[in-house]
Scaffold this motif. Structure first.
Motif, short mmCIF file in Angstrom:
data_model
loop_
_atom_site.label_atom_id
_atom_site.label_comp_id
_atom_site.label_asym_id
_atom_site.label_seq_id
_atom_site.Cartn_x
_atom_site.Cartn_y
_atom_site.Cartn_z
N GLY A 1 0.82 -1.21 0.00
CA GLY A 1 0.00 0.00 0.00
C GLY A 1 0.84 1.25 0.00
O GLY A 1 0.42 2.30 0.49
N ASN A 2 2.07 1.17 -0.61
CA ASN A 2 2.96 2.33 -0.57
C ASN A 2 2.77 3.25 -1.77
O ASN A 2 3.53 4.19 -1.96
N ASP A 3 1.75 2.99 -2.61
CA ASP A 3 1.53 3.82 -3.80
C ASP A 3 0.71 5.06 -3.43
O ASP A 3 -0.35 4.96 -2.82
N VAL A 4 1.24 6.21 -3.80
CA VAL A 4 0.58 7.47 -3.47
C VAL A 4 -0.78 7.54 -4.19
O VAL A 4 -0.89 7.13 -5.35
N TYR A 5 -1.79 7.99 -3.50
CA TYR A 5 -3.17 8.09 -4.01
C TYR A 5 -3.75 6.74 -4.43
O TYR A 5 -4.66 6.70 -5.27
#
Ligand code: HEC
Ligand code: HEC
Length: 260
Positions: free
Chosen positions: A224-228
């Motif tokens: 879940g480290n992807d921005v937005y």
């Protein structure tokens, strides 16, 4: 359809079992550092269970971060790559020699920098080997990460892994699927899968099992480290068959890019 992706039941598991990790590590027992990682990973299990909360990443593309990235020194990065034994798993100049571990060669510096920071700050602790990488990079400074990112970025993308025709995947790459609100992969990852500034990773020539695992991790919410939530939303809409086909498609794209 290629079979290498299908024996990956672990891609649905939130973290590695010790036996997975041990079999990987057998190759590297000659190294004192890597052996200590193996021992450390056994002690780590309870900590891994605690997912980090808070923002998806601590990296913001401020002027300071961009200046740090620009200051990246590839020669110092080369020294770190050897000293910290990155080469043992990621291969010479960042071209991984097996199908499961990612290549780093030709990766955009911004993405490499961001993902190393994310590992260090335990933003990827839900992924299969996220805590292994967190341990490996724990002592690296932001400057070290910028230097090593610029070192890998100076090389071309890895050569194509497999020759495969994946028409459904090509359609998703170039056109997306408007009926399911899936944008074309190429909008963000580049028209040749080469990645783009600041944090869109290159996919061309990447290890197919790693591509598959990353997308499955996004889909299942382990990563879940992807921005937005950009990749979580897309991967969540893709079917497992599409993910497998996309992994083969991008793994097979490398040579065209590398030859230019
Ligand atoms: C023991 C083997 C091993 C060593 C040593 C190692 N790595 Fe890794 N690295 C991995 C694995 C496995 C992954 C994939 C983790 C996953 O699936 O989430 C990875 C992932 C990465 C990624 C993310 C790639 C992507 O496209 O998202 C980067 C960047 C990276 N490593 C850099 C480094 C650097 C820099 C070093 C040295 C300081 C290093 N690694 C040392 C095994 C290793
Ligand atoms: C809206 C922009 C966007 C689109 C469209 C997009 N991606 Fe991504 N993708 C990203 C971002 C941003 C990341 C990096 C997330 C992070 O910060 O770690 C990513 C990461 C990935 C990764 C993990 C790579 C690695 O090295 O860890 C894979 C695999 C991937 N995308 C595949 C795809 C595929 C296949 C498609 C098309 C079906 C697609 N993406 C469409 C933005 C996008």
């Amino acid at each position: 359809m290629a079979t290498h992706c299908c024996n990956l039941p672990f891609s649905m598991r939130p973290r590695q079992s010790h036996s997975d990790l041990e079999s990987d590590m057998k190759y590297f027992q000659r190294s004192a550092i890597l052996t200590s990682i193996l021992l450390f990973s056994a002690a780590l299990a309870p900590a891994v269970a605690e997912q980090s909360s808070g923002p998806s990443t601590n990296v913001a593309w401020t002027i300071e971060t961009l200046n740090l990235l620009r200051s990246g020194d590839p020669e110092r990065g080369a020294m770190l790559n050897t000293k910290l034994e990155c080469v043992t798993c990621h291969g010479d100049n960042g071209v991984s020699t097996n199908d499961t571990w990612p290549s780093l060669s030709g990766q955009t510096a911004g993405y490499t920098f961001k993902v190393l920071r994310d590992y260090r700050e335990h933003k990827l602790s839900g992924t299969q080997r996220g805590e292994l990488m967190a341990y490996i990079v724990a002592e690296m400074s932001d400057q070290d990460m910028a230097d090593i990112a610029s070192y890998y970025a100076q090389y071309t993308l890895p050569p194509a892994r497999i020759a495969s025709v994946q028409e459904a995947a090509e359609t998703l790459d170039l056109l997306g699927d408007p009926t399911r609100l899936i944008p074309p992969c190429s909008v963000c990852h580049g028209n040749k899968g080469q990645g783009s500034f600041p944090d869109f990773p290159a996919l061309a020539g990447q290890s197919p099992e790693f591509l598959m695992r990353s997308m499955m991790d996004f889909k299942a919410g382990f990563r879940g480290n992807d921005v937005y939530s950009r990749m979580r939303l897309i991967a969540g809409t893709l079917t497992e068959e599409e993910i497998e086909s996309l992994a083969d498609y991008f793994a097979g794209k490398g040579i065209a890019v590398a030859q230019e």
